[in-house]
Design an enzyme around this catalytic site. Structure first.
Site, PDB file in Angstrom:
ATOM      1  N   TYR A 159       0.939  -0.901   0.135  1.00  0.00           N
ATOM      2  CA  TYR A 159      -0.137  -0.301   0.071  1.00  0.00           C
ATOM      3  C   TYR A 159       1.134   1.719   0.142  1.00  0.00           C
ATOM      4  CZ  TYR A 159      -4.748  -1.914   0.491  1.00  0.00           C
ATOM      5  OH  TYR A 159      -6.150  -2.202   0.336  1.00  0.00           O
ATOM      6  N   LYS A 210       3.383 -15.334   1.525  1.00  0.00           N
ATOM      7  CA  LYS A 210       3.654 -16.085   1.026  1.00  0.00           C
ATOM      8  C   LYS A 210       4.691 -16.104   0.533  1.00  0.00           C
ATOM      9  CE  LYS A 210       1.557 -17.103  -2.948  1.00  0.00           C
ATOM     10  NZ  LYS A 210       1.525 -18.141  -2.820  1.00  0.00           N
ATOM     11  N   ASP A 243      -2.591 -18.050   0.320  1.00  0.00           N
ATOM     12  CA  ASP A 243      -3.687 -18.333  -0.890  1.00  0.00           C
ATOM     13  C   ASP A 243      -4.182 -20.240  -0.192  1.00  0.00           C
ATOM     14  OD1 ASP A 243      -1.377 -20.286  -1.151  1.00  0.00           O
ATOM     15  OD2 ASP A 243      -1.535 -20.330  -2.568  1.00  0.00           O
ATOM     16  N   ASP A 267      -6.583  -7.189   3.407  1.00  0.00           N
ATOM     17  CA  ASP A 267      -7.527  -6.935   3.114  1.00  0.00           C
ATOM     18  C   ASP A 267      -8.335  -7.367   2.374  1.00  0.00           C
ATOM     19  OD1 ASP A 267      -8.991  -3.932   1.694  1.00  0.00           O
ATOM     20  OD2 ASP A 267      -7.543  -4.659  -0.195  1.00  0.00           O
ATOM     21  N   ASP A 271     -12.303  -9.162   3.998  1.00  0.00           N
ATOM     22  CA  ASP A 271     -13.837  -9.137   2.646  1.00  0.00           C
ATOM     23  C   ASP A 271     -14.409 -10.897   2.667  1.00  0.00           C
ATOM     24  OD1 ASP A 271     -13.215  -6.708   2.623  1.00  0.00           O
ATOM     25  OD2 ASP A 271     -13.965  -7.161   0.574  1.00  0.00           O
TER      26      ASP A 271
HETATM   27  C1  IPM Z   1     -10.389  -1.352   3.347  1.00  0.00           C
HETATM   28  C2  IPM Z   1     -10.087  -0.557   2.112  1.00  0.00           C
HETATM   29  C3  IPM Z   1      -9.230   0.330   2.008  1.00  0.00           C
HETATM   30  C4  IPM Z   1      -8.167  -0.605   1.454  1.00  0.00           C
HETATM   31  C5  IPM Z   1      -9.499   1.350   0.774  1.00  0.00           C
HETATM   32  C6  IPM Z   1     -11.350   1.727   0.420  1.00  0.00           C
HETATM   33  C7  IPM Z   1      -8.427   2.109   0.827  1.00  0.00           C
HETATM   34  O1  IPM Z   1     -11.347  -1.931   0.809  1.00  0.00           O
HETATM   35  O2  IPM Z   1     -10.493  -0.706   4.706  1.00  0.00           O
HETATM   36  O3  IPM Z   1     -10.489  -2.902   3.818  1.00  0.00           O
HETATM   37  O4  IPM Z   1      -7.842  -1.286   0.891  1.00  0.00           O
HETATM   38  O5  IPM Z   1      -7.584  -0.747   2.738  1.00  0.00           O
HETATM   39 MN    MN Z   2     -10.968  -4.000   1.684  1.00  0.00          MN
END
Ligand code: IPM
Ligand code: MN
Length: 386
Positions: A159, A210, A243, A267, A271
């Site tokens: 990042y 990884k 993975d 990240d 999700d």
């Molecule tokens: C998160 C979001 C952020 C990230 C974006 C909005 C920059 O997806 O907080 O997970 O990628 O960290």
């Molecule tokens: Mn995210």
């Protein structure tokens, strides 16, 4: 003789006085202001009850900040964030700002807050509320009772690594470079938080990287193993390639307790973990910095994992639960009000058990409600339990 277990000092000193706490609210874009509205009700409830004394300031971030002054967050609002006891953040982004310069895009405001406040530890719990076990895309038995914590490193890796650029090679080709970079201190400090958190839970940490293809993965694993030996051996440590970790998260998520991983893997994996619970609209997060040597207090930002959902913004349809649960995390990690954090979580579970649902978690036979009704119902449950 047993050695004293090392501590990452995650606990903060108990604040028994009614000292006032400075909250800096950054509602942001899309559904951000709507879900923040429900947190404002909750803050008012805590103040009125005399449980805590919160002072509230509000600023602009993301597209809202860009529209007002051409930056994703102003220096003045950065200063107010730094001076606050906790930042409460809504969501940023939307199609309206698709064309703005890259360094002024809405996400840049969030990334600046994380980086400048050195919020390196991102806690993303994934909990399945009993009433929602059937809302998951996985079978009920796989997710029922799920309670895992993804700990994402938040201020390093790809990042922020330099160089980060697109160059013109002059032969009709362009080249894009992002840099995945970790120093050992960054890995050590996130590993410490992982071990410390695991001790408050089921005492297991699974580290994901990884190392089979990435040097940063080789160092990550090496440092996590070293840190584990420095007084955290009571915590059970395992390792998984990221993975395979993603695959295991959907195959058998309940095998995990704390997962610690880097910024990008975190990240993605968070999700995945979020969706196990039925909706992204349910998941809170806390981003913490190092503990202040004098007060023990950490710089902190609390935000829902979901985005700004521009498609439903302004309609009063958004699910405020992730935002409310993020505020509950602030009660626990910034204000030593863990008992009240638990009560808020119980109130959320009780509201769901009464079959109230926002659109994102709606199921046959349930009662569909809007943002405000859901927030009011949670407060009513809290009131009844208080
Ligand atoms: C998160 C979001 C952020 C990230 C974006 C909005 C920059 O997806 O907080 O997970 O990628 O960290
Ligand atoms: Mn995210």
């Amino acid at each position: 003789m047993a050695t004293m277990p090392a501590r990452a000092n995650l606990s903060i000193k108990k604040d028994s006085s009614m000292a006032s706490h400075k909250l800096f609210l950054l509602p942001g874009d899309g559904i951000g202001p709507e879900v923040m509205g429900e947190v404002k009700k909750l803050i008012a409830w805590f103040n009125a009850r005399g449980i805590a004394s919160f002072e509230v300031e509000e600023g602009l971030v993301g597209g809202a900040a860009y529209d007002a002054h051409g930056e994703a967050i102003s220096d003045a609002d950065m200063d107010r964030a730094q001076a606050s006891d906790a930042v409460i953040f809504g969501a940023v982004g939307g199609p309206k700002w698709d064309g703005v310069p890259y360094d002024k895009r809405p996400e840049a405001g969030l990334l600046r807050l994380r980086k400048d406040m050195v919020l390196y530890a991102n806690l993303r719990p994934a909990i399945v509320y009993p009433a929602l076990a059937d809302a998951s895309s996985l079978k009920r038995e796989l997710v029922e009772g799920l309670d895992i914590l993804i700990l994402r490193e938040l201020t390093g890796g790809v990042y922020f690594g330099q160089p980060k650029e697109i160059t013109d090679l002059g032969n009709g080709q362009k080249r894009a470079v992002d840099t995945q970079v970790y120093d050992s201190y960054e890995i050590d400090r996130i590993a410490r938080v992982a071990f410390e958190l695991a001790r408050t839970r089921r005492n297991q940490v699974c580290s994901m990287e990884k190392h089979n293809v990435m040097k940063s993965g080789v160092l990550w694993k090496e440092v996590v193993i070293e840190t584990h030996k420095k007084g955290f051996e009571d915590v059970e440590l395992s390792h998984m390639l990221a993975d395979a970790g993603g695959m295991q998260l959907v195959r058998n998520p309940k095998q995990f307790d704390v997962i610690v991983t880097d910024n990008l893997f975190g990240d993605i994996l968070s999700d995945v973990a979020a969706m196990l619970t039925g909706s992204l609209g349910m998941l809170p997060s806390a981003s913490l910095g190092a503990a202040d040597e004098k007060t023990g207090r950490r710089k902190a930002l609390y935000e829902p994992v979901h985005g700004s959902a521009p498609d439903i913004a302004g309609k009063g349809l958004a699910n405020p639960i992730a935002m409310i649960a993020s505020f509950a995390m602030a009660l626990k990690y910034s204000f030593a009000l863990g008992n009240w954090a638990d009560k808020v979580d119980t109130a959320i579970a009780a509201t769901l058990a009464k079959n109230l649902r926002t659109g994102d978690i709606m199921q046959p036979g349930m009662t569909q409600v809007g943002t405000g009704e859901m927030g009011d119902a949670v407060i009513a449950e809290l009131e009844a339990a208080a």
